[in-house]
Design a protein around this motif. Structure first.
Motif, short mmCIF file in Angstrom:
data_model
loop_
_atom_site.label_atom_id
_atom_site.label_comp_id
_atom_site.label_asym_id
_atom_site.label_seq_id
_atom_site.Cartn_x
_atom_site.Cartn_y
_atom_site.Cartn_z
N GLU B 241 0.60 -1.37 0.51
CA GLU B 241 -0.10 0.17 -0.44
C GLU B 241 0.73 1.34 0.14
O GLU B 241 0.40 2.69 -0.36
CB GLU B 241 -0.60 -0.34 1.02
CG GLU B 241 -1.49 0.90 1.56
CD GLU B 241 -2.67 1.29 2.51
OE1 GLU B 241 -2.71 0.07 3.28
OE2 GLU B 241 -2.56 2.21 3.17
N SER B 242 1.77 1.05 0.94
CA SER B 242 3.17 2.35 1.29
C SER B 242 3.82 2.09 -0.58
O SER B 242 3.41 4.03 -0.74
CB SER B 242 3.46 2.14 2.36
OG SER B 242 4.62 1.72 1.95
N LEU B 243 4.20 1.93 -0.62
CA LEU B 243 4.69 1.46 -2.14
C LEU B 243 3.38 2.22 -3.46
O LEU B 243 4.47 2.85 -4.16
CB LEU B 243 5.18 0.12 -2.73
CG LEU B 243 6.58 0.02 -1.90
CD1 LEU B 243 7.19 -1.33 -1.68
CD2 LEU B 243 7.91 0.68 -2.17
N GLU B 244 2.36 1.67 -3.74
CA GLU B 244 1.74 1.70 -4.74
C GLU B 244 1.73 3.70 -4.34
O GLU B 244 1.13 4.11 -5.48
CB GLU B 244 0.26 1.04 -4.85
CG GLU B 244 0.96 -0.41 -6.00
CD GLU B 244 -0.64 -1.33 -5.09
OE1 GLU B 244 -1.26 -0.75 -4.67
OE2 GLU B 244 0.44 -1.92 -6.13
N SER B 245 1.50 3.88 -3.09
CA SER B 245 1.42 5.93 -2.70
C SER B 245 2.44 6.26 -3.56
O SER B 245 1.99 7.46 -4.11
CB SER B 245 -0.16 5.52 -1.50
OG SER B 245 0.62 6.79 -0.32
N PHE B 246 3.60 5.93 -3.38
CA PHE B 246 4.56 6.46 -3.39
C PHE B 246 4.42 6.67 -5.12
O PHE B 246 5.16 7.70 -5.54
CB PHE B 246 5.53 5.64 -2.78
CG PHE B 246 6.87 6.01 -3.07
CD1 PHE B 246 7.56 7.46 -2.16
CD2 PHE B 246 8.01 6.29 -4.19
CE1 PHE B 246 8.31 7.81 -2.79
CE2 PHE B 246 9.06 6.66 -4.69
CZ PHE B 246 9.38 7.86 -3.57
N GLN B 247 4.32 5.42 -5.10
CA GLN B 247 4.72 5.33 -6.63
C GLN B 247 3.62 6.85 -7.75
O GLN B 247 3.96 6.99 -8.86
CB GLN B 247 4.06 4.26 -7.33
CG GLN B 247 4.21 3.81 -9.01
CD GLN B 247 3.78 2.37 -8.92
OE1 GLN B 247 3.16 1.92 -8.37
NE2 GLN B 247 4.59 1.44 -9.96
N SER B 248 2.14 6.59 -6.87
CA SER B 248 1.46 7.21 -7.96
C SER B 248 1.34 9.04 -6.99
O SER B 248 1.92 9.11 -8.45
CB SER B 248 0.09 7.74 -7.10
OG SER B 248 -0.47 6.15 -6.65
N SER B 249 2.55 9.16 -6.23
CA SER B 249 2.97 10.46 -6.04
C SER B 249 3.98 11.00 -6.72
O SER B 249 4.24 12.29 -7.45
CB SER B 249 3.39 11.16 -4.72
OG SER B 249 3.65 11.41 -4.05
N LEU B 250 4.61 10.53 -6.86
CA LEU B 250 5.77 10.06 -7.61
C LEU B 250 5.48 10.20 -9.02
O LEU B 250 6.26 10.98 -10.46
CB LEU B 250 7.27 8.90 -7.99
CG LEU B 250 8.19 9.32 -8.44
CD1 LEU B 250 9.51 10.47 -7.72
CD2 LEU B 250 9.35 7.78 -8.74
N ASN B 251 4.92 9.85 -9.68
CA ASN B 251 4.28 9.38 -11.34
C ASN B 251 3.55 10.65 -11.16
O ASN B 251 4.06 11.74 -12.38
CB ASN B 251 3.25 8.64 -11.68
CG ASN B 251 3.41 7.35 -11.65
OD1 ASN B 251 4.56 7.22 -11.79
ND2 ASN B 251 2.78 6.56 -11.68
N ARG B 252 2.91 11.32 -10.33
CA ARG B 252 2.29 13.38 -10.83
C ARG B 252 4.26 14.03 -10.72
O ARG B 252 3.18 14.97 -11.66
CB ARG B 252 1.68 13.39 -9.51
CG ARG B 252 0.42 12.61 -9.48
CD ARG B 252 -0.32 13.45 -7.89
NE ARG B 252 -0.62 13.33 -7.39
CZ ARG B 252 -0.77 11.95 -6.54
NH1 ARG B 252 -1.93 10.69 -6.92
NH2 ARG B 252 0.11 12.28 -4.87
N VAL B 253 4.45 13.85 -9.84
CA VAL B 253 6.07 14.88 -10.20
C VAL B 253 6.09 14.17 -12.05
O VAL B 253 6.38 15.66 -11.95
CB VAL B 253 6.98 14.55 -9.46
CG1 VAL B 253 7.72 15.76 -9.14
CG2 VAL B 253 6.25 14.46 -8.02
N ILE B 254 6.67 13.42 -11.75
CA ILE B 254 7.41 12.88 -13.94
C ILE B 254 6.41 13.44 -14.93
O ILE B 254 6.67 14.60 -16.12
CB ILE B 254 7.23 11.46 -14.12
CG1 ILE B 254 8.11 10.57 -12.34
CG2 ILE B 254 7.66 11.17 -15.24
CD1 ILE B 254 8.32 9.99 -12.78
N GLU B 255 4.47 13.35 -14.68
CA GLU B 255 3.94 14.26 -15.42
C GLU B 255 3.86 15.77 -15.64
O GLU B 255 3.88 16.32 -16.58
CB GLU B 255 2.74 13.13 -15.01
CG GLU B 255 2.65 12.74 -15.89
CD GLU B 255 2.73 12.07 -17.03
OE1 GLU B 255 2.76 12.17 -17.92
OE2 GLU B 255 3.33 10.48 -17.11
N ALA B 256 3.84 16.15 -14.46
CA ALA B 256 4.14 17.85 -14.12
C ALA B 256 6.24 18.38 -14.55
O ALA B 256 5.88 19.12 -15.58
CB ALA B 256 4.10 18.08 -12.43
#
Lengths: 279, 279
Positions: B241-256
């Motif tokens: 759960e924590s890894l997937e939460s981290f991954q979503s957050s990171l994806n948003r930075v990459i998209e930005a």
């Protein structure tokens, strides 16, 4: 030798102080938009003169060091094109990404002006002239970027006195190395901190239980937001490459965990343990 | 009071020493597969007796502390079911995930045996009995998990003397907090280290340029691979759960970053800076 330092933050003020301490003939002229910084620079005897306007002090400068945030460095490199500079002036910068800086410096270089890009692996969590430290540069790696042998020779001559380890690199190599060593860790640390948001709402006591591992890993998650936004935007391609490489690696761990594949997870941690010992 | 400590690593040996130092009536019996550890325990006067076989020493134990790696704790909880234990024995563990441990302890608890799950936010990068430190537990948070009030009272009474801060939690809350504070940072640190693999091949001098930011962020990337594989596998759901939460957050930075969206990147760093100050 008149050395104009534009930007009296931690890096600029400390570099100015180190240069002043290392040679008798150095006269530092401090430039900053912040009048408090200029007053402090006078008070600690760092400078012989100050100005809030770079244009008014460049004409008789022997060396101009651009030590502002990186977007301002790029803007200043364009502004300098229209100013009258002393023949033989050496211009340097301290920005932490180099490819965009070197591109912004091309028009000056084409006019025959000596420019050397620079970046020291120094700095603390502190900021501003209050963080000034004449020993900040002791023994640190200092990257120089330029194809101009004579300009590099002069920059080395100036910097050798302050005790740095000079390394000549290509701008793109520099930026890729920094992406992995600095930009990516900053993004990852901030992502780690941000990913606790929901858990912190559910369990407000969470910070009481954070041990050294969490604290070390996220320490740079408290870095200056504007500075790091600028660094990411100016080291855009290399940072993106490092982020996507990190993301692929993380995805493999997530897939292995989903599949209960303990062997892959062990190999992942073991590879890291071996590799980390090189650093 | 006879206290059997199974597993004389850093955590077990240090807990044994702290208990021994805190009460006159404590007699420590050390159990480990490693004969060197047993010899060292005798040499430093930590124990009144040792054994390489837990079965042979449990019959007259007042307290049994399971301080082995977590998979061995779970296996031992099953083994203990078939052994004759002293009436009123208190069993505790020191594993860093609690939900699977509490499940493994259910059959013992149903037999009326007092069991309290425990986890201290202590430990260094060192390992084994050579890392023994009677002050390792000073002032650290110490989680206790149990619905048995009487057993918790007895565990508190034992642990109060060693100066820990006791916190009672539910197993799942504990494991989710640990996922964010410990498991996720370990995976992320190791992923950061591993993502330098290619750059390190291209530029073998890379480690020379690593500054404090990279070093702090990746320090726990050198942690013990077997221990962390076990922790991930036994705290599987919360870590995922924590890894997937981290991954979503990171994806948003990459998209930005791909969209050159400086505002989103600034907000991302700013949120982290604010949040990090709570830790």
């Amino acid at each position: 030798m008149r050395v104009v330092v534009n930007g009296l933050g931690e890096m600029g003020a400390s570099l100015a102080l180190a240069i002043k301490n290392s040679r008798d003939d150095a006269e530092i002229i401090g430039v900053d938009r912040n009048l408090d910084a200029l007053n402090k620079a006078k008070k600690i005897d760092l400078v012989v003169d100050t100005s809030s306007d770079l244009k008014s002090v460049v004409a008789d400068a022997d060396v101009i060091i651009l030590a502002t945030p990186i977007r301002a460095i790029i803007a200043t490199l364009h502004d300098l094109l229209d100013l009258t500079l002393k023949p033989g002036v050496l211009i340097m910068d301290t920005g932490s990404t180099k490819d965009q800086v070197m591109q912004a410096a091309q028009p000056l270089i084409k006019k025959g002006i000596a420019f050397v890009g620079g970046h020291a692996m120094a700095g603390t969590q502190r900021a501003g002239i209050d963080a000034v430290d004449g020993h900040l540069y002791d023994q640190v790696p200092y990257f120089l970027v330029s194809d101009d042998q004579d300009a590099v020779y002069r920059a080395k001559e100036l910097l050798n006195g302050i005790g740095v380890h000079i390394i000549r690199v290509e701008a793109q190599q520099h930026d890729l190395m920094m992406a992995y060593l600095s930009d990516l860790p900053h993004v990852v640390a901030a992502t780690l901190v941000n990913s606790t948001t929901q858990t912190l709402t559910d369990y407000p006591e969470l910070p009481n239980y954070a041990a050294g591992g969490f604290k070390d890993t996220t320490r740079i998650g408290a870095a200056d937001p504007q500075m790091w936004t600028d660094i990411l935007m100016t080291n855009h391609d290399a940072t993106l490459e490092s982020l996507e490489s990190f993301q692929s690696s993380l995805n493999r761990v997530i897939e292995a965990l989903k599949a209960n594949d303990a062997t892959t997870i062990y190999d992942f941690f073991d590879h890291s343990k071996q590799l980390r010992q090189k650093f």
